[in-house]
Design a protein around this motif. Structure first.
Motif, PDB file in Angstrom:
ATOM      1  N   UNK A 138      48.596  41.082  36.297  1.00  0.00           N
ATOM      2  CA  UNK A 138      47.532  41.861  37.056  1.00  0.00           C
ATOM      3  C   UNK A 138      47.336  43.114  35.870  1.00  0.00           C
ATOM      4  N   UNK A 139      45.874  43.376  35.763  1.00  0.00           N
ATOM      5  CA  UNK A 139      45.745  44.417  34.709  1.00  0.00           C
ATOM      6  C   UNK A 139      45.234  45.700  35.623  1.00  0.00           C
ATOM      7  N   UNK A 140      44.870  45.375  36.943  1.00  0.00           N
ATOM      8  CA  UNK A 140      44.504  46.682  37.888  1.00  0.00           C
ATOM      9  C   UNK A 140      45.566  47.100  38.584  1.00  0.00           C
ATOM     10  N   UNK A 161      47.687  44.199  47.793  1.00  0.00           N
ATOM     11  CA  UNK A 161      47.125  43.619  46.559  1.00  0.00           C
ATOM     12  C   UNK A 161      47.609  44.088  45.108  1.00  0.00           C
ATOM     13  N   UNK A 162      48.748  44.786  45.129  1.00  0.00           N
ATOM     14  CA  UNK A 162      49.324  45.161  43.744  1.00  0.00           C
ATOM     15  C   UNK A 162      48.926  46.411  43.352  1.00  0.00           C
ATOM     16  N   UNK A 163      48.044  47.093  44.118  1.00  0.00           N
ATOM     17  CA  UNK A 163      47.778  48.478  43.544  1.00  0.00           C
ATOM     18  C   UNK A 163      48.817  49.468  43.844  1.00  0.00           C
ATOM     19  N   UNK A 220      38.018  41.220  49.887  1.00  0.00           N
ATOM     20  CA  UNK A 220      37.291  42.105  49.009  1.00  0.00           C
ATOM     21  C   UNK A 220      38.056  42.665  47.731  1.00  0.00           C
ATOM     22  N   UNK A 221      39.220  43.242  48.120  1.00  0.00           N
ATOM     23  CA  UNK A 221      40.039  43.490  47.167  1.00  0.00           C
ATOM     24  C   UNK A 221      40.668  42.501  46.027  1.00  0.00           C
ATOM     25  N   UNK A 222      41.161  41.378  46.629  1.00  0.00           N
ATOM     26  CA  UNK A 222      41.626  40.288  46.136  1.00  0.00           C
ATOM     27  C   UNK A 222      40.681  39.608  45.209  1.00  0.00           C
ATOM     28  N   UNK A 223      39.631  39.341  45.593  1.00  0.00           N
ATOM     29  CA  UNK A 223      38.715  38.393  44.716  1.00  0.00           C
ATOM     30  C   UNK A 223      37.943  39.553  43.565  1.00  0.00           C
ATOM     31  N   UNK A 224      38.036  40.809  43.745  1.00  0.00           N
ATOM     32  CA  UNK A 224      37.699  41.659  42.700  1.00  0.00           C
ATOM     33  C   UNK A 224      38.759  41.669  41.709  1.00  0.00           C
ATOM     34  N   UNK A 225      39.939  41.822  41.921  1.00  0.00           N
ATOM     35  CA  UNK A 225      41.054  41.774  40.956  1.00  0.00           C
ATOM     36  C   UNK A 225      41.295  40.658  40.318  1.00  0.00           C
ATOM     37  N   UNK A 226      40.905  39.242  40.888  1.00  0.00           N
ATOM     38  CA  UNK A 226      41.059  38.279  40.408  1.00  0.00           C
ATOM     39  C   UNK A 226      39.971  37.772  39.529  1.00  0.00           C
ATOM     40  N   UNK A 227      38.854  38.415  39.563  1.00  0.00           N
ATOM     41  CA  UNK A 227      37.617  38.218  38.763  1.00  0.00           C
ATOM     42  C   UNK A 227      37.868  38.721  37.406  1.00  0.00           C
ATOM     43  N   UNK A 228      37.415  37.877  36.586  1.00  0.00           N
ATOM     44  CA  UNK A 228      37.675  38.184  34.889  1.00  0.00           C
ATOM     45  C   UNK A 228      36.825  39.105  34.521  1.00  0.00           C
ATOM     46  N   UNK A 229      35.823  39.428  34.876  1.00  0.00           N
ATOM     47  CA  UNK A 229      34.876  40.695  34.254  1.00  0.00           C
ATOM     48  C   UNK A 229      35.493  41.845  34.724  1.00  0.00           C
ATOM     49  N   UNK A 230      35.259  42.940  33.697  1.00  0.00           N
ATOM     50  CA  UNK A 230      36.087  44.201  33.960  1.00  0.00           C
ATOM     51  C   UNK A 230      35.149  45.222  34.634  1.00  0.00           C
ATOM     52  N   UNK A 231      33.954  44.935  34.841  1.00  0.00           N
ATOM     53  CA  UNK A 231      32.843  45.915  35.299  1.00  0.00           C
ATOM     54  C   UNK A 231      32.369  45.058  36.440  1.00  0.00           C
ATOM     55  N   UNK A 232      32.567  45.279  37.807  1.00  0.00           N
ATOM     56  CA  UNK A 232      32.018  44.506  38.524  1.00  0.00           C
ATOM     57  C   UNK A 232      31.469  45.339  40.074  1.00  0.00           C
TER      58      UNK A 232
END
Length: 239
Positions: free
Chosen positions: A3-5, A49-51, A115-127
């Motif tokens: 996880x990068x975020x 969600x790992x934040x 909402x949080x899970x899908x954002x973190x999983x998405x490959x794009x860096x700006x969403x």
């Protein structure tokens, strides 16, 4: 995949005038919905969600957030002139505390953890996270072109097409944050504008992807009507 975020910034400086008399004594994020206050639920969902690093930008009745942060291992920063400035200014106030890519969200949201899970999983860096149309009153509409944010507005007639609705949760790269800081220095209206308008402006040069979750259970709580909708229609759909 690692996880990068690991950071989230919650914008919570607003006065919440449309929720008075509640907000005479508490900030909007401290509104109870069900068994939790909005800020408590957001922080719980983020941590699940790992934040690990949660930063709250405060203003109105900031001492409530400062006490909450101390009790829960969070950070806060005060937007000292919150009463006369917009949410973009609040974000820039706290930008020195942000050291990498992060999630950005508003304090008055009630939302499903997807909402949080899908954002973190998405490959794009700006969403920008979007939903289908909620008919909730006071919506911000989003124009999408080729999967990217093209424009947004509360006025449908200002958009060439109306494709989705703004949720108020984003994934932001450190690169985009740097471009937002540059925009803040040069824009005449920087201190007054909302953060989402600033991102939409910068996205003309720095594309922002769209993640649309059509059936996402969520709502913003800006007034009494929103509060009743949150309790009756959204809360029962949450995990």
């Amino acid at each position: 995949m690692t996880q990068t975020i690991e950071t989230a910034v919650i914008l919570a400086a607003g006065r919440g005038t449309r929720l008075q008399p509640y907000t005479f004594d508490i900030p909007k994020g401290f509104m109870p919905v069900g068994n939790e206050r909005l800020i408590e639920r957001s922080v719980r969902v983020l941590k699940e969600n790992g934040i690990k690093n949660i930063i709250i930008g405060t203003g109105h009745l900031h001492e409530h957030y400062e006490k909450f942060a101390k009790e829960n291992g969070l950070k806060t920063f005060l937007s000292a002139d919150f009463a006369t400035t917009g949410s973009f200014h609040t974000l820039i106030y706290g930008s020195e505390l942000i050291e990498g890519d992060f999630l950005l969200l508003e304090s008055d949201l009630l939302y499903h953890s997807d909402a949080i899970k899908k954002l973190i999983e998405a490959n794009q860096k700006d969403i920008i996270l979007c939903s289908g149309f909620t008919q909730s009153n006071d919506e911000v509409y989003v124009e999408i072109k080729e999967g990217k944010l093209s424009n947004l507005s509360k006025q449908k007639e200002q958009l060439q097409s109306v494709n989705a609705e703004l949720v108020g949760i984003w994934k932001i790269s450190y690169t985009l944050l740097e471009e937002l800081k540059t925009h803040h220095k040069s824009a005449d209206d920087a201190t007054k504008k909302d953060y989402e308008i600033a991102i939409a402006h910068v996205s003309k040069q720095h594309p922002v992807s769209v993640l649309k979750l059509d059936d996402l259970a969520w709502c913003e709580i800006d007034n009494q009507e929103h509060l009743e909708r949150a309790k009756e229609k959204i809360l029962p759909r949450l995990d």
